[in-house]
Design a protein around this motif. Sequence first.
Motif, PDB file in Angstrom:
ATOM      1  N   GLY A  39       0.817  -1.212   0.000  1.00 14.58           N
ATOM      2  CA  GLY A  39       0.000   0.000   0.000  1.00 14.58           C
ATOM      3  C   GLY A  39       0.845   1.254   0.000  1.00 14.58           C
ATOM      4  N   LEU A  40       1.976   1.195   0.708  1.00 17.63           N
ATOM      5  CA  LEU A  40       2.896   2.331   0.739  1.00 17.63           C
ATOM      6  C   LEU A  40       3.465   2.616  -0.638  1.00 17.63           C
ATOM      7  CD1 LEU A  40       4.568   4.359   2.471  1.00 17.63           C
ATOM      8  CD2 LEU A  40       6.260   2.554   2.739  1.00 17.63           C
ATOM      9  N   LEU A  41       3.836   1.547  -1.350  1.00 22.54           N
ATOM     10  CA  LEU A  41       4.394   1.715  -2.692  1.00 22.54           C
ATOM     11  C   LEU A  41       3.357   2.276  -3.658  1.00 22.54           C
ATOM     12  CD1 LEU A  41       6.722   1.217  -4.703  1.00 22.54           C
ATOM     13  CD2 LEU A  41       5.805  -1.086  -5.033  1.00 22.54           C
ATOM     14  N   ILE A  42       2.150   1.704  -3.623  1.00 24.18           N
ATOM     15  CA  ILE A  42       1.102   2.146  -4.542  1.00 24.18           C
ATOM     16  C   ILE A  42       0.637   3.557  -4.216  1.00 24.18           C
ATOM     17  CG2 ILE A  42      -1.265   1.690  -5.297  1.00 24.18           C
ATOM     18  CD1 ILE A  42      -0.706  -1.256  -5.049  1.00 24.18           C
ATOM     19  N   SER A  43       0.536   3.870  -2.924  1.00 24.38           N
ATOM     20  CA  SER A  43       0.044   5.193  -2.535  1.00 24.38           C
ATOM     21  C   SER A  43       0.992   6.306  -2.962  1.00 24.38           C
ATOM     22  CB  SER A  43      -0.172   5.248  -1.025  1.00 24.38           C
ATOM     23  OG  SER A  43       1.055   5.069  -0.332  1.00 24.38           O
ATOM     24  N   SER A  44       2.266   5.966  -3.187  1.00 28.37           N
ATOM     25  CA  SER A  44       3.217   6.986  -3.656  1.00 28.37           C
ATOM     26  C   SER A  44       2.852   7.497  -5.038  1.00 28.37           C
ATOM     27  CB  SER A  44       4.635   6.406  -3.668  1.00 28.37           C
ATOM     28  OG  SER A  44       5.026   5.975  -2.390  1.00 28.37           O
ATOM     29  N   THR A  45       2.103   6.697  -5.799  1.00 28.23           N
ATOM     30  CA  THR A  45       1.694   7.123  -7.138  1.00 28.23           C
ATOM     31  C   THR A  45       0.388   7.920  -7.116  1.00 28.23           C
ATOM     32  OG1 THR A  45       0.437   5.080  -7.560  1.00 28.23           O
ATOM     33  CG2 THR A  45       2.786   5.051  -8.067  1.00 28.23           C
ATOM     34  N   PHE A  46      -0.270   7.986  -5.959  1.00 25.11           N
ATOM     35  CA  PHE A  46      -1.540   8.688  -5.875  1.00 25.11           C
ATOM     36  C   PHE A  46      -1.386  10.189  -6.132  1.00 25.11           C
ATOM     37  CE2 PHE A  46      -3.997   5.533  -2.959  1.00 25.11           C
ATOM     38  CZ  PHE A  46      -3.961   4.612  -3.989  1.00 25.11           C
ATOM     39  N   VAL A  47      -0.168  10.698  -5.925  1.00 28.68           N
ATOM     40  CA  VAL A  47       0.054  12.129  -6.148  1.00 28.68           C
ATOM     41  C   VAL A  47      -0.045  12.482  -7.628  1.00 28.68           C
ATOM     42  CG1 VAL A  47       1.483  12.372  -4.094  1.00 28.68           C
ATOM     43  CG2 VAL A  47       2.555  11.802  -6.281  1.00 28.68           C
ATOM     44  N   LEU A  48      -0.014  11.474  -8.494  1.00 33.05           N
ATOM     45  CA  LEU A  48      -0.045  11.719  -9.935  1.00 33.05           C
ATOM     46  C   LEU A  48      -1.457  11.851 -10.483  1.00 33.05           C
ATOM     47  CD1 LEU A  48       2.707   9.147 -11.021  1.00 33.05           C
ATOM     48  CD2 LEU A  48       2.984  11.587 -10.511  1.00 33.05           C
ATOM     49  N   VAL A  49      -2.453  11.495  -9.686  1.00 33.81           N
ATOM     50  CA  VAL A  49      -3.835  11.564 -10.149  1.00 33.81           C
ATOM     51  C   VAL A  49      -4.595  12.594  -9.326  1.00 33.81           C
ATOM     52  CG1 VAL A  49      -3.875   9.186 -10.972  1.00 33.81           C
ATOM     53  CG2 VAL A  49      -4.500   9.662  -8.616  1.00 33.81           C
ATOM     54  N   ARG A  50      -5.598  13.170  -9.947  1.00 37.21           N
ATOM     55  CA  ARG A  50      -6.352  14.229  -9.270  1.00 37.21           C
ATOM     56  C   ARG A  50      -7.280  13.667  -8.203  1.00 37.21           C
ATOM     57  NH1 ARG A  50      -6.919  19.404 -10.445  1.00 37.21           N
ATOM     58  NH2 ARG A  50      -5.805  19.085 -12.403  1.00 37.21           N
ATOM     59  N   ASN A  51      -7.830  12.483  -8.444  1.00 45.13           N
ATOM     60  CA  ASN A  51      -8.733  11.863  -7.472  1.00 45.13           C
ATOM     61  C   ASN A  51      -8.142  10.525  -7.051  1.00 45.13           C
ATOM     62  OD1 ASN A  51     -10.822  10.892  -5.927  1.00 45.13           O
ATOM     63  ND2 ASN A  51     -12.432  11.399  -7.395  1.00 45.13           N
ATOM     64  N   ALA A  52      -7.438  10.506  -5.930  1.00 45.34           N
ATOM     65  CA  ALA A  52      -6.751   9.296  -5.481  1.00 45.34           C
ATOM     66  C   ALA A  52      -7.732   8.199  -5.089  1.00 45.34           C
ATOM     67  CB  ALA A  52      -5.837   9.625  -4.294  1.00 45.34           C
ATOM     68  N   ASN A  53      -8.887   8.574  -4.597  1.00 49.05           N
ATOM     69  CA  ASN A  53      -9.863   7.570  -4.173  1.00 49.05           C
ATOM     70  C   ASN A  53     -10.369   6.731  -5.344  1.00 49.05           C
ATOM     71  OD1 ASN A  53      -9.833   8.057  -1.418  1.00 49.05           O
ATOM     72  ND2 ASN A  53     -11.332   9.699  -1.565  1.00 49.05           N
ATOM     73  N   SER A  54     -10.438   7.332  -6.523  1.00 46.68           N
ATOM     74  CA  SER A  54     -10.870   6.584  -7.700  1.00 46.68           C
ATOM     75  C   SER A  54      -9.873   5.478  -8.030  1.00 46.68           C
ATOM     76  CB  SER A  54     -11.022   7.525  -8.893  1.00 46.68           C
ATOM     77  OG  SER A  54     -12.021   8.491  -8.646  1.00 46.68           O
ATOM     78  N   LEU A  55      -8.588   5.779  -7.930  1.00 48.28           N
ATOM     79  CA  LEU A  55      -7.559   4.774  -8.175  1.00 48.28           C
ATOM     80  C   LEU A  55      -7.594   3.691  -7.097  1.00 48.28           C
ATOM     81  CD1 LEU A  55      -5.221   3.853  -9.918  1.00 48.28           C
ATOM     82  CD2 LEU A  55      -3.703   5.327  -8.590  1.00 48.28           C
ATOM     83  N   ALA A  56      -7.870   4.094  -5.858  1.00 47.02           N
ATOM     84  CA  ALA A  56      -7.968   3.121  -4.765  1.00 47.02           C
ATOM     85  C   ALA A  56      -9.125   2.154  -5.003  1.00 47.02           C
ATOM     86  CB  ALA A  56      -8.138   3.848  -3.433  1.00 47.02           C
ATOM     87  N   ASN A  57     -10.229   2.664  -5.511  1.00 49.75           N
ATOM     88  CA  ASN A  57     -11.379   1.802  -5.807  1.00 49.75           C
ATOM     89  C   ASN A  57     -11.027   0.745  -6.845  1.00 49.75           C
ATOM     90  OD1 ASN A  57     -13.276   2.984  -4.080  1.00 49.75           O
ATOM     91  ND2 ASN A  57     -13.712   4.623  -5.524  1.00 49.75           N
ATOM     92  N   ILE A  58     -10.228   1.135  -7.831  1.00 50.53           N
ATOM     93  CA  ILE A  58      -9.858   0.200  -8.903  1.00 50.53           C
ATOM     94  C   ILE A  58      -8.923  -0.883  -8.388  1.00 50.53           C
ATOM     95  CG2 ILE A  58      -8.661   0.025 -11.121  1.00 50.53           C
ATOM     96  CD1 ILE A  58      -9.590   2.870 -11.723  1.00 50.53           C
ATOM     97  N   LEU A  59      -8.022  -0.530  -7.460  1.00 46.48           N
ATOM     98  CA  LEU A  59      -6.984  -1.460  -7.026  1.00 46.48           C
ATOM     99  C   LEU A  59      -7.402  -2.340  -5.857  1.00 46.48           C
ATOM    100  CD1 LEU A  59      -3.894   0.922  -7.179  1.00 46.48           C
ATOM    101  CD2 LEU A  59      -4.497  -0.884  -8.794  1.00 46.48           C
TER     102      LEU A  59
END
Length: 202
Positions: free
Chosen positions: A115-135
């Motif tokens: 989760g730490l590794l993946i969350s580091s990429t959340f800064v690249l998207v405007r809506n991080a929660n949308s990416l979390a829903n997909i993963l």
Amino acid sequence: MTICSGLTSMLPMRMLSCLAMLTSMGVWATTLFGCGAAIQLHRQAGTLQLLVASPLPLPLILMQYMIAPVATGLYALVVTIAWGWIVFGVTPEVTEPLWMAIAAISLVASLAALGLLISSTFVLVRNANSLANILDFPIWLACGLLIPTSLLPDWVAPISAVLSPTWGAKALREAANGGSHIAAHVGICLGQAIRSSLGDKA
């Protein structure tokens, strides 16, 4: 309640393994969505840029959001087992108690590291929660938290092999049900988890 009722009909050793997997799924969801929400709030507050520009590596800053899910996950595992024992009268049996504890800690730690590794990429998207829903669903399914990876299609095997929680889940099942490769699986799990945590420095 429904899940615990169904677990009472299982063998006690398999019940403990299932409870651990259910708890791990909760840890993964909490880690992913918690970190996604935190980054989203930082973006809205205008402090995300300061975090990215700080001298500390971003994963190190985000690590504080991983500690709580790990602690909560281990607590939830103990409480869930106690609930099944006290309320439903099912006493879990473990083939390797020490390895069971080590495997559970390794699995939870590997989920936090991933989760730490993946969350580091959340800064690249405007809506991080949308990416979390997909993963959320694909990761814990590919890692074998819901069903063993041996029951998944063959093309999923290479994906599962590079995910550290996969090996933690295998170690946990072997510790609960009996197996001869527990130490090897724990070693691979921790090694990949450390590699995930240090992925930004590679």
